[in-house]
Design a protein around this motif. Sequence first.
Motif, PDB file in Angstrom:
ATOM      1  N   PHE A   1     -18.704 -76.569 -27.344  1.00  0.00           N
ATOM      2  CA  PHE A   1     -18.686 -75.605 -26.241  1.00  0.00           C
ATOM      3  C   PHE A   1     -17.237 -75.343 -25.822  1.00  0.00           C
ATOM      4  CE2 PHE A   1     -18.914 -75.035 -21.493  1.00  0.00           C
ATOM      5  CZ  PHE A   1     -19.417 -73.739 -21.528  1.00  0.00           C
ATOM      6  N   GLU A   2     -16.466 -76.413 -25.740  1.00  0.00           N
ATOM      7  CA  GLU A   2     -15.061 -76.266 -25.336  1.00  0.00           C
ATOM      8  C   GLU A   2     -14.281 -75.421 -26.351  1.00  0.00           C
ATOM      9  OE1 GLU A   2     -12.482 -79.403 -23.341  1.00  0.00           O
ATOM     10  OE2 GLU A   2     -11.764 -79.461 -25.397  1.00  0.00           O
ATOM     11  N   ILE A   3     -14.538 -75.623 -27.633  1.00  0.00           N
ATOM     12  CA  ILE A   3     -13.858 -74.834 -28.670  1.00  0.00           C
ATOM     13  C   ILE A   3     -14.181 -73.346 -28.485  1.00  0.00           C
ATOM     14  CG2 ILE A   3     -13.813 -74.326 -31.147  1.00  0.00           C
ATOM     15  CD1 ILE A   3     -14.323 -77.387 -31.590  1.00  0.00           C
ATOM     16  N   CYS A   4     -15.455 -73.055 -28.186  1.00  0.00           N
ATOM     17  CA  CYS A   4     -15.860 -71.643 -28.022  1.00  0.00           C
ATOM     18  C   CYS A   4     -15.172 -71.012 -26.807  1.00  0.00           C
ATOM     19  CB  CYS A   4     -17.380 -71.539 -27.870  1.00  0.00           C
ATOM     20  SG  CYS A   4     -18.263 -71.904 -29.399  1.00  0.00           S
ATOM     21  N   LEU A   5     -15.181 -71.716 -25.683  1.00  0.00           N
ATOM     22  CA  LEU A   5     -14.497 -71.158 -24.507  1.00  0.00           C
ATOM     23  C   LEU A   5     -12.998 -71.023 -24.772  1.00  0.00           C
ATOM     24  CD1 LEU A   5     -15.967 -72.493 -21.170  1.00  0.00           C
ATOM     25  CD2 LEU A   5     -16.750 -70.647 -22.638  1.00  0.00           C
ATOM     26  N   GLY A   6     -12.440 -72.044 -25.430  1.00  0.00           N
ATOM     27  CA  GLY A   6     -11.014 -72.008 -25.751  1.00  0.00           C
ATOM     28  C   GLY A   6     -10.666 -70.819 -26.636  1.00  0.00           C
ATOM     29  N   ALA A   7     -11.560 -70.487 -27.574  1.00  0.00           N
ATOM     30  CA  ALA A   7     -11.305 -69.358 -28.475  1.00  0.00           C
ATOM     31  C   ALA A   7     -11.218 -68.049 -27.690  1.00  0.00           C
ATOM     32  CB  ALA A   7     -12.405 -69.276 -29.536  1.00  0.00           C
ATOM     33  N   ILE A   8     -11.991 -67.945 -26.614  1.00  0.00           N
ATOM     34  CA  ILE A   8     -11.906 -66.741 -25.762  1.00  0.00           C
ATOM     35  C   ILE A   8     -10.639 -66.800 -24.903  1.00  0.00           C
ATOM     36  CG2 ILE A   8     -12.981 -65.514 -23.818  1.00  0.00           C
ATOM     37  CD1 ILE A   8     -15.724 -66.458 -24.956  1.00  0.00           C
ATOM     38  N   LEU A   9     -10.401 -67.956 -24.313  1.00  0.00           N
ATOM     39  CA  LEU A   9      -9.273 -68.065 -23.375  1.00  0.00           C
ATOM     40  C   LEU A   9      -7.914 -67.914 -24.065  1.00  0.00           C
ATOM     41  CD1 LEU A   9     -10.653 -70.970 -21.150  1.00  0.00           C
ATOM     42  CD2 LEU A   9     -10.378 -68.560 -20.491  1.00  0.00           C
ATOM     43  N   THR A  10      -7.854 -68.241 -25.357  1.00  0.00           N
ATOM     44  CA  THR A  10      -6.555 -68.165 -26.043  1.00  0.00           C
ATOM     45  C   THR A  10      -6.266 -66.764 -26.594  1.00  0.00           C
ATOM     46  OG1 THR A  10      -5.113 -69.450 -27.520  1.00  0.00           O
ATOM     47  CG2 THR A  10      -7.245 -68.785 -28.402  1.00  0.00           C
TER      48      THR A  10
ATOM     49  N   THR B   1     -11.968 -64.113 -32.695  1.00  0.00           N
ATOM     50  CA  THR B   1     -12.602 -65.123 -31.840  1.00  0.00           C
ATOM     51  C   THR B   1     -13.891 -65.634 -32.484  1.00  0.00           C
ATOM     52  OG1 THR B   1     -11.709 -63.957 -29.930  1.00  0.00           O
ATOM     53  CG2 THR B   1     -13.470 -65.543 -29.504  1.00  0.00           C
ATOM     54  N   ALA B   2     -14.690 -64.726 -33.030  1.00  0.00           N
ATOM     55  CA  ALA B   2     -15.943 -65.133 -33.677  1.00  0.00           C
ATOM     56  C   ALA B   2     -15.660 -66.050 -34.864  1.00  0.00           C
ATOM     57  CB  ALA B   2     -16.714 -63.896 -34.135  1.00  0.00           C
ATOM     58  N   ASP B   3     -14.621 -65.743 -35.628  1.00  0.00           N
ATOM     59  CA  ASP B   3     -14.311 -66.582 -36.786  1.00  0.00           C
ATOM     60  C   ASP B   3     -13.761 -67.938 -36.364  1.00  0.00           C
ATOM     61  OD1 ASP B   3     -15.197 -65.097 -39.024  1.00  0.00           O
ATOM     62  OD2 ASP B   3     -13.565 -63.686 -38.691  1.00  0.00           O
ATOM     63  N   ALA B   4     -12.970 -67.985 -35.294  1.00  0.00           N
ATOM     64  CA  ALA B   4     -12.497 -69.288 -34.798  1.00  0.00           C
ATOM     65  C   ALA B   4     -13.685 -70.145 -34.362  1.00  0.00           C
ATOM     66  CB  ALA B   4     -11.521 -69.087 -33.644  1.00  0.00           C
ATOM     67  N   MET B   5     -14.647 -69.547 -33.678  1.00  0.00           N
ATOM     68  CA  MET B   5     -15.842 -70.296 -33.260  1.00  0.00           C
ATOM     69  C   MET B   5     -16.656 -70.737 -34.477  1.00  0.00           C
ATOM     70  SD  MET B   5     -17.269 -67.998 -30.092  1.00  0.00           S
ATOM     71  CE  MET B   5     -16.351 -67.670 -28.591  1.00  0.00           C
ATOM     72  N   THR B   6     -16.809 -69.824 -35.439  1.00  0.00           N
ATOM     73  CA  THR B   6     -17.618 -70.131 -36.630  1.00  0.00           C
ATOM     74  C   THR B   6     -16.989 -71.273 -37.426  1.00  0.00           C
ATOM     75  OG1 THR B   6     -18.343 -67.832 -36.738  1.00  0.00           O
ATOM     76  CG2 THR B   6     -18.604 -69.141 -38.740  1.00  0.00           C
ATOM     77  N   LEU B   7     -15.674 -71.227 -37.579  1.00  0.00           N
ATOM     78  CA  LEU B   7     -14.995 -72.244 -38.386  1.00  0.00           C
ATOM     79  C   LEU B   7     -14.865 -73.575 -37.648  1.00  0.00           C
ATOM     80  CD1 LEU B   7     -13.456 -73.022 -40.961  1.00  0.00           C
ATOM     81  CD2 LEU B   7     -11.404 -72.000 -39.967  1.00  0.00           C
ATOM     82  N   TYR B   8     -14.403 -73.529 -36.387  1.00  0.00           N
ATOM     83  CA  TYR B   8     -14.062 -74.787 -35.714  1.00  0.00           C
ATOM     84  C   TYR B   8     -15.212 -75.377 -34.908  1.00  0.00           C
ATOM     85  CZ  TYR B   8      -9.340 -73.940 -37.253  1.00  0.00           C
ATOM     86  OH  TYR B   8      -8.241 -73.733 -38.054  1.00  0.00           O
ATOM     87  N   ALA B   9     -16.092 -74.553 -34.356  1.00  0.00           N
ATOM     88  CA  ALA B   9     -17.210 -75.091 -33.571  1.00  0.00           C
ATOM     89  C   ALA B   9     -18.457 -75.262 -34.433  1.00  0.00           C
ATOM     90  CB  ALA B   9     -17.506 -74.181 -32.377  1.00  0.00           C
ATOM     91  N   ALA B  10     -18.770 -74.251 -35.256  1.00  0.00           N
ATOM     92  CA  ALA B  10     -19.963 -74.349 -36.102  1.00  0.00           C
ATOM     93  C   ALA B  10     -19.661 -75.050 -37.421  1.00  0.00           C
ATOM     94  CB  ALA B  10     -20.535 -72.956 -36.373  1.00  0.00           C
TER      95      ALA B  10
END
Length: 256
Positions: A60-69, A160-169
């Motif tokens: 969850f933190e990675i996903c929020l971080g991907a938006i915030l960064t 952002t979607a790819d950062a979430m897909t790679l690092y969170a998923a």
Amino acid sequence: MRNRKLPSRSGLVAELPPGPGRPELVRSPDPARLAWTYDALLEALGPQQWWPHADEDGRFEICLGAILTQNTAWTAAARALSQLRAAGAWPAEAILALPQDVVADLVRPTGHFNVKARKIQEFCRVLVEEHGGSIDQLLSGDAEAVRTRLLGIWGVGPETADAMTLYAARLPTFVVDAYAYRLAERMELAPGARQYERYRQAFLAAIGPDVARLNEWHALIVRHGQQICRRTNPLCDACPLLEDCPFGQRTLGLAG
Ligand code: SF4
């Protein structure tokens, strides 16, 4: 000094025919040159350790971080994440329960804080209302299904979607950012004009679906782009890629 053999500069080799999400033929960078580049960066900069492990809270933190960064440094995003936690605005349900101006104040270090607050609240709304608050449910499926689902959330663009897909998923995709465009162009590895999906598919095909390697690739490109291959005044004479970089060799007057 590395004694690894430099691959011949064969440019773009593999060809991906038109297909789903790919209206045109895409030429992929030479895998041998990419492998040499990866090894050189890893040897010079070391493993970057971007989220080697993450539990559900971490995802969850990675996903929020991907938006915030978005459009700001990770240090600012990390400060905003800490402020959210410290204020009790954690996890998604708590963020949703707050007025948007309060959330905006907590994410102020990231700049564009009003729109960032709206984006993370929208992400939390989808998470809670459509996936029962389960980040694992939101991130379930294969890489294409997950990134398509994420792209459907307001405020989540391709990077952002790819950062979430790679690092969170932890699913295979290639994150394209300004550092990746710059490195590819300077090293003459670019699969064509700057276009997100063209780059993503070309590099993903050349690197392969190894999630750990894709994780490290993006992290190394970011570190190298921030510290060495800077937009202005790149440190070519200290760069581990100079041996295979036409731009760097021209800059230093080494090109034959
Ligand atoms: S040699 Fe210079 S231009 Fe080439 S990758 Fe290194 S820093 Fe960038």
